[in-house]
Design an enzyme around this catalytic site. Structure first.
Site, PDB file in Angstrom:
ATOM      1  CG  PHE A   6      -2.063   1.309   1.240  1.00 17.14           C
ATOM      2  CD1 PHE A   6      -2.953   1.562   0.458  1.00 17.14           C
ATOM      3  CD2 PHE A   6      -1.567   2.386   2.344  1.00 17.14           C
ATOM      4  CE1 PHE A   6      -3.585   2.356   0.389  1.00 17.14           C
ATOM      5  CE2 PHE A   6      -2.495   3.271   2.412  1.00 17.14           C
ATOM      6  CZ  PHE A   6      -3.559   3.446   1.543  1.00 17.14           C
ATOM      7  N   GLY A   7       0.561   2.061  -0.930  1.00 16.65           N
ATOM      8  CA  GLY A   7       1.423   3.498  -0.776  1.00 16.65           C
ATOM      9  C   GLY A   7       0.160   4.767  -0.702  1.00 16.65           C
ATOM     10  CE1 TYR A   8       2.341   7.287   4.337  1.00 12.28           C
ATOM     11  CE2 TYR A   8       1.929   4.825   4.068  1.00 12.28           C
ATOM     12  CZ  TYR A   8       2.706   5.874   4.617  1.00 12.28           C
ATOM     13  OH  TYR A   8       4.048   5.586   5.451  1.00 12.28           O
ATOM     14  N   GLY A   9       2.177   7.899  -0.267  1.00 10.28           N
ATOM     15  CA  GLY A   9       2.878   9.245  -0.423  1.00 10.28           C
ATOM     16  C   GLY A   9       3.298   9.068  -1.932  1.00 10.28           C
ATOM     17  CB  SER A  10       6.479   9.394  -3.432  1.00  9.63           C
ATOM     18  OG  SER A  10       7.224   8.455  -3.024  1.00  9.63           O
ATOM     19  CD  GLU A  87       9.139   4.000   0.521  1.00 11.91           C
ATOM     20  OE1 GLU A  87       9.151   4.877   1.161  1.00 11.91           O
ATOM     21  OE2 GLU A  87       8.975   4.142  -0.741  1.00 11.91           O
TER      22      GLU A  87
END
Length: 228
Positions: A6-10, A87
């Site tokens: 899951f990605g929530y930034g870039s 990350e």
């Protein structure tokens, strides 16, 4: 072999790795905060950038994108190695449930990986903690690193959330404050995105580009999360 991240930034606008499927949706009980230092992408050890993490908050919802990697052990290994290197400021991984848009009761996916960071300045040198909006905006307006400047990060995130149809009020408020700082300092206000629209003491040492051991999944009772 298959994994979902899951990605929530870039990662929302720039995943950067080979994936097989993507869905827009959300995870529950987390919200974005800009409490994590970035010293080797959009900042430096002397002037760290602020990038978003996830803070545990009962009842909160965080929208983003989930990516699937399948097709064999080697493909999975390459994707995870890339993500762990990218990350590198996030010291943990955990698993969460993911809800596809339109679904509220039953999770679409379970066991989804999210990169996380311990919210403790003693044990986590990258954790900056909360700060007044004006201070965060000044830091974001001026920080820059090998991958670009910090202000582009906030503006691109603002646009990405608009593009998926789920704007984040915190991101909009912070982006607008950064625009104010840029205007007041004569640096100019960047092109508006499609939305409604004290770093010197935060010196860090690093960096940490060595990939961590893949697939060490930790549960996150009250921690925070990623992305650069």
């Amino acid at each position: 072999m298959v994994f979902w991240v899951f990605g929530y930034g870039s990662l929302v606008w720039n995943p950067g790795f080979d994936y097989d499927d993507k869905m827009i949706g959300y995870i529950k009980n987390y919200r974005r905060v800009f409490d994590l230092a970035c010293i080797d992408h959009r900042g430096t050890p002397e002037d760290p950038a602020r990038t978003c993490t996830l803070e545990y908050k009962e009842g909160a919802v965080c929208w983003g994108a989930v990516y699937c990697v399948k097709g064999g052990e080697e493909k999975e290994r390459l994707a995870m190695a890339y993500l762990e290197n990218r990350e590198c400021e996030y010291d943990q991984k955990t698993t969460v449930e993911f809800f596809k848009e339109g679904e509220t009761s039953e999770a679409t996916l379970s066991g989804v990986i999210v990169f996380t960071s311990t919210p403790d300045k003693e044990s986590n040198k990258y954790y900056l903690g909360p700060a007044p909006l004006e201070d965060m905006a000044k830091q974001i307006a001026t920080a820059t690193g090998p991958c670009g400047n910090n202000r582009d990060y906030i503006f691109l995130l603002e646009k990405a959330m608009f593009d998926i149809g789920h704007e984040d009020d915190m991101v909009i408020e912070l982006a607008n404050e950064v625009r104010k700082v840029l205007g007041n300092t004569g640096l100019g206000i960047p092109k508006e995105s499609n939305s409604n629209s004290n770093s010197s003491s935060n010196r860090l040492t690093g960096p940490s580009h060595k990939p961590k051991s893949p697939h060490k999944l930790l549960h996150l009772p009250e921690a925070i999360a990623m992305d650069t």
